[in-house]
Design a protein around this motif. Structure first.
Motif, PDB file in Angstrom:
ATOM      1  N   ASN A 374      29.027  40.269  23.253  1.00  0.00           N
ATOM      2  CA  ASN A 374      28.845  38.841  23.028  1.00  0.00           C
ATOM      3  C   ASN A 374      27.697  38.287  23.876  1.00  0.00           C
ATOM      4  O   ASN A 374      27.582  38.603  25.061  1.00  0.00           O
ATOM      5  CB  ASN A 374      30.145  38.106  23.375  1.00  0.00           C
ATOM      6  N   ILE A 375      26.861  37.465  23.254  1.00  0.00           N
ATOM      7  CA  ILE A 375      25.753  36.834  23.974  1.00  0.00           C
ATOM      8  C   ILE A 375      26.189  35.445  24.415  1.00  0.00           C
ATOM      9  O   ILE A 375      26.608  34.634  23.591  1.00  0.00           O
ATOM     10  CB  ILE A 375      24.507  36.735  23.061  1.00  0.00           C
ATOM     11  N   GLU A 376      26.084  35.170  25.718  1.00  0.00           N
ATOM     12  CA  GLU A 376      26.572  33.886  26.232  1.00  0.00           C
ATOM     13  C   GLU A 376      25.478  32.828  26.340  1.00  0.00           C
ATOM     14  O   GLU A 376      25.725  31.657  26.115  1.00  0.00           O
ATOM     15  CB  GLU A 376      27.245  34.107  27.593  1.00  0.00           C
ATOM     16  N   VAL A 377      24.279  33.258  26.740  1.00  0.00           N
ATOM     17  CA  VAL A 377      23.147  32.335  26.857  1.00  0.00           C
ATOM     18  C   VAL A 377      21.891  33.099  26.446  1.00  0.00           C
ATOM     19  O   VAL A 377      21.799  34.303  26.664  1.00  0.00           O
ATOM     20  CB  VAL A 377      22.962  31.819  28.309  1.00  0.00           C
ATOM     21  N   ILE A 378      20.945  32.397  25.852  1.00  0.00           N
ATOM     22  CA  ILE A 378      19.681  33.030  25.445  1.00  0.00           C
ATOM     23  C   ILE A 378      18.534  32.233  26.052  1.00  0.00           C
ATOM     24  O   ILE A 378      18.612  31.000  26.127  1.00  0.00           O
ATOM     25  CB  ILE A 378      19.511  32.992  23.902  1.00  0.00           C
ATOM     26  N   SER A 379      17.479  32.924  26.508  1.00  0.00           N
ATOM     27  CA  SER A 379      16.254  32.180  26.846  1.00  0.00           C
ATOM     28  C   SER A 379      15.052  33.027  26.466  1.00  0.00           C
ATOM     29  O   SER A 379      15.131  34.251  26.437  1.00  0.00           O
ATOM     30  CB  SER A 379      16.221  31.797  28.326  1.00  0.00           C
ATOM     31  N   THR A 380      13.958  32.370  26.133  1.00  0.00           N
ATOM     32  CA  THR A 380      12.774  33.119  25.706  1.00  0.00           C
ATOM     33  C   THR A 380      11.529  32.565  26.388  1.00  0.00           C
ATOM     34  O   THR A 380      11.502  31.431  26.839  1.00  0.00           O
ATOM     35  CB  THR A 380      12.543  33.005  24.176  1.00  0.00           C
ATOM     36  N   SER A 381      10.516  33.423  26.495  1.00  0.00           N
ATOM     37  CA  SER A 381       9.187  32.954  26.876  1.00  0.00           C
ATOM     38  C   SER A 381       8.230  33.674  25.945  1.00  0.00           C
ATOM     39  O   SER A 381       8.664  34.418  25.058  1.00  0.00           O
ATOM     40  CB  SER A 381       8.890  33.278  28.331  1.00  0.00           C
ATOM     41  N   GLU A 382       6.941  33.497  26.165  1.00  0.00           N
ATOM     42  CA  GLU A 382       5.946  34.055  25.243  1.00  0.00           C
ATOM     43  C   GLU A 382       6.095  35.568  25.083  1.00  0.00           C
ATOM     44  O   GLU A 382       5.948  36.107  23.999  1.00  0.00           O
ATOM     45  CB  GLU A 382       4.550  33.713  25.766  1.00  0.00           C
ATOM     46  N   ILE A 383       6.387  36.271  26.188  1.00  0.00           N
ATOM     47  CA  ILE A 383       6.431  37.731  26.109  1.00  0.00           C
ATOM     48  C   ILE A 383       7.788  38.291  26.557  1.00  0.00           C
ATOM     49  O   ILE A 383       7.886  39.430  26.986  1.00  0.00           O
ATOM     50  CB  ILE A 383       5.280  38.383  26.915  1.00  0.00           C
ATOM     51  N   LYS A 384       8.844  37.492  26.454  1.00  0.00           N
ATOM     52  CA  LYS A 384      10.157  37.940  26.945  1.00  0.00           C
ATOM     53  C   LYS A 384      11.300  37.269  26.199  1.00  0.00           C
ATOM     54  O   LYS A 384      11.209  36.105  25.828  1.00  0.00           O
ATOM     55  CB  LYS A 384      10.247  37.592  28.434  1.00  0.00           C
ATOM     56  N   VAL A 385      12.365  38.039  25.957  1.00  0.00           N
ATOM     57  CA  VAL A 385      13.623  37.452  25.485  1.00  0.00           C
ATOM     58  C   VAL A 385      14.709  37.914  26.440  1.00  0.00           C
ATOM     59  O   VAL A 385      14.805  39.102  26.747  1.00  0.00           O
ATOM     60  CB  VAL A 385      14.000  37.918  24.055  1.00  0.00           C
ATOM     61  N   SER A 386      15.517  36.979  26.945  1.00  0.00           N
ATOM     62  CA  SER A 386      16.622  37.324  27.845  1.00  0.00           C
ATOM     63  C   SER A 386      17.938  36.848  27.259  1.00  0.00           C
ATOM     64  O   SER A 386      17.993  35.783  26.643  1.00  0.00           O
ATOM     65  CB  SER A 386      16.458  36.652  29.204  1.00  0.00           C
ATOM     66  N   VAL A 387      18.991  37.635  27.491  1.00  0.00           N
ATOM     67  CA  VAL A 387      20.336  37.196  27.118  1.00  0.00           C
ATOM     68  C   VAL A 387      21.267  37.404  28.300  1.00  0.00           C
ATOM     69  O   VAL A 387      21.059  38.293  29.123  1.00  0.00           O
ATOM     70  CB  VAL A 387      20.892  37.976  25.901  1.00  0.00           C
ATOM     71  N   LEU A 388      22.287  36.567  28.356  1.00  0.00           N
ATOM     72  CA  LEU A 388      23.315  36.708  29.382  1.00  0.00           C
ATOM     73  C   LEU A 388      24.550  37.293  28.712  1.00  0.00           C
ATOM     74  O   LEU A 388      24.982  36.796  27.650  1.00  0.00           O
ATOM     75  CB  LEU A 388      23.626  35.330  29.968  1.00  0.00           C
ATOM     76  N   ILE A 389      25.101  38.361  29.324  1.00  0.00           N
ATOM     77  CA  ILE A 389      26.292  39.004  28.756  1.00  0.00           C
ATOM     78  C   ILE A 389      27.291  39.288  29.891  1.00  0.00           C
ATOM     79  O   ILE A 389      26.950  39.108  31.070  1.00  0.00           O
ATOM     80  CB  ILE A 389      25.926  40.339  28.047  1.00  0.00           C
ATOM     81  N   ALA A 390      28.480  39.768  29.533  1.00  0.00           N
ATOM     82  CA  ALA A 390      29.445  40.161  30.565  1.00  0.00           C
ATOM     83  C   ALA A 390      28.889  41.378  31.309  1.00  0.00           C
ATOM     84  O   ALA A 390      28.367  42.307  30.690  1.00  0.00           O
ATOM     85  CB  ALA A 390      30.783  40.497  29.922  1.00  0.00           C
ATOM     86  N   ALA A 391      29.026  41.364  32.650  1.00  0.00           N
ATOM     87  CA  ALA A 391      28.391  42.410  33.474  1.00  0.00           C
ATOM     88  C   ALA A 391      28.859  43.816  33.111  1.00  0.00           C
ATOM     89  O   ALA A 391      28.098  44.776  33.207  1.00  0.00           O
ATOM     90  CB  ALA A 391      28.670  42.135  34.953  1.00  0.00           C
ATOM     91  N   GLU A 392      30.110  43.931  32.644  1.00  0.00           N
ATOM     92  CA  GLU A 392      30.642  45.279  32.359  1.00  0.00           C
ATOM     93  C   GLU A 392      29.873  45.993  31.240  1.00  0.00           C
ATOM     94  O   GLU A 392      29.945  47.208  31.120  1.00  0.00           O
ATOM     95  CB  GLU A 392      32.136  45.191  32.014  1.00  0.00           C
ATOM     96  N   TYR A 393      29.129  45.237  30.422  1.00  0.00           N
ATOM     97  CA  TYR A 393      28.390  45.862  29.319  1.00  0.00           C
ATOM     98  C   TYR A 393      26.925  46.142  29.653  1.00  0.00           C
ATOM     99  O   TYR A 393      26.139  46.472  28.765  1.00  0.00           O
ATOM    100  CB  TYR A 393      28.470  44.983  28.068  1.00  0.00           C
ATOM    101  N   THR A 394      26.545  45.995  30.924  1.00  0.00           N
ATOM    102  CA  THR A 394      25.137  46.129  31.297  1.00  0.00           C
ATOM    103  C   THR A 394      24.521  47.441  30.796  1.00  0.00           C
ATOM    104  O   THR A 394      23.525  47.429  30.063  1.00  0.00           O
ATOM    105  CB  THR A 394      24.967  46.063  32.838  1.00  0.00           C
ATOM    106  N   GLU A 395      25.107  48.559  31.205  1.00  0.00           N
ATOM    107  CA  GLU A 395      24.521  49.861  30.850  1.00  0.00           C
ATOM    108  C   GLU A 395      24.488  50.069  29.342  1.00  0.00           C
ATOM    109  O   GLU A 395      23.494  50.511  28.792  1.00  0.00           O
ATOM    110  CB  GLU A 395      25.285  51.028  31.502  1.00  0.00           C
ATOM    111  N   LEU A 396      25.620  49.716  28.711  1.00  0.00           N
ATOM    112  CA  LEU A 396      25.720  49.882  27.257  1.00  0.00           C
ATOM    113  C   LEU A 396      24.615  49.085  26.561  1.00  0.00           C
ATOM    114  O   LEU A 396      23.934  49.585  25.654  1.00  0.00           O
ATOM    115  CB  LEU A 396      27.105  49.411  26.794  1.00  0.00           C
ATOM    116  N   ALA A 397      24.414  47.851  26.995  1.00  0.00           N
ATOM    117  CA  ALA A 397      23.411  46.985  26.368  1.00  0.00           C
ATOM    118  C   ALA A 397      22.003  47.534  26.590  1.00  0.00           C
ATOM    119  O   ALA A 397      21.201  47.612  25.650  1.00  0.00           O
ATOM    120  CB  ALA A 397      23.522  45.571  26.937  1.00  0.00           C
ATOM    121  N   VAL A 398      21.708  47.943  27.814  1.00  0.00           N
ATOM    122  CA  VAL A 398      20.348  48.428  28.096  1.00  0.00           C
ATOM    123  C   VAL A 398      20.062  49.676  27.268  1.00  0.00           C
ATOM    124  O   VAL A 398      18.997  49.815  26.661  1.00  0.00           O
ATOM    125  CB  VAL A 398      20.152  48.694  29.611  1.00  0.00           C
ATOM    126  N   ARG A 399      21.037  50.577  27.196  1.00  0.00           N
ATOM    127  CA  ARG A 399      20.824  51.812  26.416  1.00  0.00           C
ATOM    128  C   ARG A 399      20.650  51.499  24.931  1.00  0.00           C
ATOM    129  O   ARG A 399      19.773  52.051  24.275  1.00  0.00           O
ATOM    130  CB  ARG A 399      22.005  52.765  26.596  1.00  0.00           C
TER     131      ARG A 399
END
Ligand code: ADP
Ligand code: ASP
Ligand code: MG
Length: 410
Positions: A374-399
């Motif tokens: 689940n995505i909790e917050v989204i932010s973007t800039s010209e060359i970046k997209v960031s999302v906030l998620i539950a910390a337990e999914y960090t590795e899974l999301a990055v992979r």
């Protein structure tokens, strides 16, 4: 012959054997006819230990004394490396920040370098002497010791390279370059031969700890050629070793996404059900700014009953001050409750190619949805997209994202 700055991080100077290894690498450059200045970090774990002592005595300790304490780690390694160099026949001496001097502002704990007088070092380097400089520290206008924020030795090295007009600044660490993501959590991450300053800057600012953000900013502004390479890899080092941080136009094959970074340093705050009227955001964020709390991602949800939830992230270290500031404005904005969640992670994809390619964000949302994250917050800039998620999914999301953008090694 070249003039070079070599920087060695905590794991590269973690014990006497590692320090001897560093001395050998420095000697090699000296023997090749180069003028060398070295910047060292504290031994791995040392800064954390020193900081822990300050915290154990007082949660809200005096930042000036914190700096006096944590700056000592680098003093030890600089002296030891000078001894190790002398032992292998290289003329060397240690320099602490105040001795050069490396002048900073007086923002203790996160000071910025204002000026470095390199004249003395240049003269001595011309005589074949190696200067071993303490990273991470400087001296404020009131002559007290300052430190540059965690990871700050990178910035000391780049600033010194600029002041010495060095031909390059080699950042030696425990990985052999900048990767498409942290190779410790994605074994299939790929080493980049080159990365654009802007991409490196953005990756560092969203959590890629391989270079401190300010060091990249400084390198970009001062045109310092920075290279990231491993002190654990066998010699010899040649022009192809490691990752070079360069101008965007020096990169021939531009990828849409250069890399993925994660950070668990932030906490999420939700101010629940404030009236939806002009001035509310100004009051909330004004109160936080007055406490020197930086706010990163923000989202606002308006409900049918004309109230709104304001959700945003602050650094975990700022959480107590943020809480205090928000409790103080409660009478003015009348919220129902304040929620805090420190178990969040920010995942970001970065690439200059985003300027010209559509659909980067969508690929991210799709890949996370496929893993039911689940995505909790989204932010973007010209060359970046960031999302906030539950910390337990960090590795899974990055992979998952690393695969989705086709970054895995073949
Ligand atoms: P040093 O003590 O040498 O300054 P750091 O621990 O500060 O080293 O930085 C190196 C670490 O950065 C690596 O061990 C790696 O886990 C991490 N890292 C995070 N993102 C990246 C990336 N994209 N490429 C390489 N390393 C990364
Ligand atoms: N020793 C400091 C730290 O651990 C500075 C550095 O290593 O760059 O943050
Ligand atoms: Mg570092």
């Amino acid at each position: 012959m070249a003039r070079i700055v070599m920087k060695f991080g905590g794991t590269s100077v973690a014990g006497l054997d590692r320090i001897r290894n560093v001395a050998g690498r420095v000697k090699r450059e000296v023997d090749a006819g180069n003028q060398v200045a070295v910047v060292v970090s504290a031994m791995a774990g040392e800064t954390n230990k020193l900081l822990g002592w300050c915290q154990a005595l007082s949660a809200l300790h005096d930042a000036r004394e914190y700096d006096a304490v944590v700056a000592t780690g680098e003093q030890v390694t600089a002296g030891l490396l000078a001894i190790a160099l002398q032992e292998v026949g290289v003329e060397a001496r240690s320099w602490q920040g105040w001795q050069i001097p490396i002048q900073t502002d007086n923002a203790h704990g996160k000071a910025r370098i204002r000026e470095i007088d390199g004249s003395d070092l240049i003269k001595r380097m011309g005589m074949g002497h190696v200067a071993v400089v303490t990273g991470f520290q400087g001296i404020a206008p009131n002559r007290r010791i300052t430190t540059l924020g965690r990871g700050g030795s990178d910035t000391s090295a780049v600033a010194l390279a600029a002041a010495l007009k060095a031909d390059r600044c080699d950042i030696y660490t425990d990985v052999d370059g900048v990767y498409t993501t942290d190779p410790r959590i994605v074994p299939s991450a790929r080493r980049l031969d080159r990365i654009a300053y802007e991409e490196m800057l953005e990756l560092a600012s969203v959590g890629a700890k391989v270079l401190q953000t300010r060091s990249v900013e400084l390198a970009m502004n001062e045109h310092v050629r920075v290279r990231v390479l491993s002190s654990f890899q066998d010699l010899p080092v040649d022009a192809e070793t490691g990752t070079l941080v360069v101008d965007e136009d020096e990169i021939v094959e531009k990828q849409m996404v250069a890399g993925i970074a994660y950070s668990r340093d932030d906490a999420k705050i939700t101010v629940r059900r404030v009236p939806d009227r002009p001035g509310i955001a100004a009051t909330i964020f004004g109160a936080l700014a007055a406490q020197n709390v930086n706010v990163d991602m923000i989202v606002q949800n308006i409900a049918a009953d004309s109230t709104t939830d304001m959700t945003f992230t602050v650094s975990k270290a700022d959480l107590p001050r943020a809480r205090m500031a928000l409790q103080e404005v409660k009478p003015a904005i009348n919220y129902i409750e304040l929620l805090e969640d420190p178990n969040v992670a920010k995942i970001s994809v970065v690439g200059v190619g985003m300027r010209s390619h559509a659909g980067v964000a969508n690929t991210m949302f799709r890949a996370l949805a496929d893993k039911a994250i689940n995505i909790e917050v989204i932010s973007t800039s010209e060359i970046k997209v960031s999302v906030l998620i539950a910390a337990e999914y960090t590795e899974l999301a990055v992979r998952a994202l690393h695969t989705a953008y086709g970054l895995d090694v073949a």
